[in-house]
Design a protein around this motif. Structure first.
Motif, PDB file in Angstrom:
ATOM      1  N   HIS A   1       0.833  -1.209   0.000  1.00 14.24           N
ATOM      2  CA  HIS A   1       0.000   0.000   0.000  1.00 14.24           C
ATOM      3  C   HIS A   1       0.868   1.259   0.000  1.00 14.24           C
TER       4      HIS A   1
ATOM      5  N   TRP B   1      -0.667   4.815  -0.639  1.00 13.78           N
ATOM      6  CA  TRP B   1      -1.390   5.550   0.399  1.00 13.78           C
ATOM      7  C   TRP B   1      -0.558   6.743   0.861  1.00 13.78           C
TER       8      TRP B   1
ATOM      9  N   THR C   1      -1.692   7.883   6.357  1.00  7.17           N
ATOM     10  CA  THR C   1      -2.546   6.698   6.350  1.00  7.17           C
ATOM     11  C   THR C   1      -1.722   5.457   6.660  1.00  7.17           C
TER      12      THR C   1
ATOM     13  N   TYR D   1      -2.072   2.913   9.970  1.00  8.90           N
ATOM     14  CA  TYR D   1      -2.198   1.451   9.878  1.00  8.90           C
ATOM     15  C   TYR D   1      -1.041   0.767  10.606  1.00  8.90           C
TER      16      TYR D   1
ATOM     17  N   ARG E   1     -11.947  -0.504  11.946  1.00  6.73           N
ATOM     18  CA  ARG E   1     -11.895  -0.359  10.478  1.00  6.73           C
ATOM     19  C   ARG E   1     -10.537  -0.773   9.929  1.00  6.73           C
ATOM     20  N   HIS E   2      -9.463  -0.356  10.591  1.00  9.01           N
ATOM     21  CA  HIS E   2      -8.124  -0.684  10.117  1.00  9.01           C
ATOM     22  C   HIS E   2      -7.846  -2.188  10.217  1.00  9.01           C
TER      23      HIS E   2
ATOM     24  N   LYS F   1     -10.103  -4.550  10.250  1.00  9.84           N
ATOM     25  CA  LYS F   1     -10.974  -5.228   9.289  1.00  9.84           C
ATOM     26  C   LYS F   1     -10.370  -5.191   7.889  1.00  9.84           C
ATOM     27  N   HIS F   2      -9.827  -4.053   7.513  1.00  7.46           N
ATOM     28  CA  HIS F   2      -9.193  -3.936   6.197  1.00  7.46           C
ATOM     29  C   HIS F   2      -7.986  -4.859   6.090  1.00  7.46           C
TER      30      HIS F   2
ATOM     31  N   ARG G   1      -9.200  -8.493   5.800  1.00  7.73           N
ATOM     32  CA  ARG G   1      -9.806  -8.729   4.483  1.00  7.73           C
ATOM     33  C   ARG G   1      -8.700  -8.916   3.443  1.00  7.73           C
ATOM     34  N   TRP G   2      -7.641  -8.134   3.539  1.00  9.60           N
ATOM     35  CA  TRP G   2      -6.490  -8.256   2.647  1.00  9.60           C
ATOM     36  C   TRP G   2      -5.816  -9.613   2.832  1.00  9.60           C
TER      37      TRP G   2
ATOM     38  N   ASP H   1      -7.843 -12.141   1.042  1.00  8.01           N
ATOM     39  CA  ASP H   1      -7.627 -12.006  -0.411  1.00  8.01           C
ATOM     40  C   ASP H   1      -6.301 -12.623  -0.847  1.00  8.01           C
TER      41      ASP H   1
ATOM     42  N   SER I   1     -11.687 -14.410   7.854  1.00  3.47           N
ATOM     43  CA  SER I   1     -11.249 -13.297   8.680  1.00  3.47           C
ATOM     44  C   SER I   1     -11.759 -13.463  10.110  1.00  3.47           C
TER      45      SER I   1
END
Length: 115
Positions: free
Chosen positions: A11, A14, A18, A22, A67-68, A70-71, A74-75, A78, A85
């Motif tokens: 990332h 970003w 940001t 993270y 939120r962080h 969860k992202h 999720r990555w 993937d 997750s």
């Protein structure tokens, strides 16, 4: 944890702020739970819930960290590093609305007496 390094390297587009946010959240999660040598597949929803529900953070911080995380997870799904997750079982409690009223101003009080 190597997964966090790879996540951040993936990332680079970003903004620095940001990526720093993270990195800070993910590293704090790892250190507080002593996950430095733990496999991703061994981290559970309970581990994440316990981390998020600690008493030393505000609700706004809790939501941001949720939120962080969860992202990140999720990555990881993937990338096929984990099948599911651990965030799936994590639910933040509903916030109770602020029921404390505001103070009435003197001019508003006078209007009440005049009515």
């Amino acid at each position: 944890m190597k997964a966090v390094e790879i996540f951040l390297d993936n990332h680079l587009h970003w903004a620095d702020s940001t990526r720093t946010a993270y990195q800070t959240i993910l590293e704090c999660f790892i250190k507080r739970n002593e996950f430095e040598s733990k496999f991703l597949t061994h981290i559970t929803s309970n581990d994440i819930s316990r981390y998020l529900m600690r008493n030393d953070i505000s609700n706004a911080t809790r939501k941001k960290e949720y939120r962080h995380l969860k992202h990140f997870w999720r990555w990881c799904v993937d990338k096929h590093w984990v099948k599911n997750s651990p965030m799936k079982g994590v639910v933040l409690p509903r916030e109770t609305p602020n029921t404390i009223g505001k103070m009435i101003k003197p001019d508003e009080l006078m209007k009440l007496f005049e009515a």
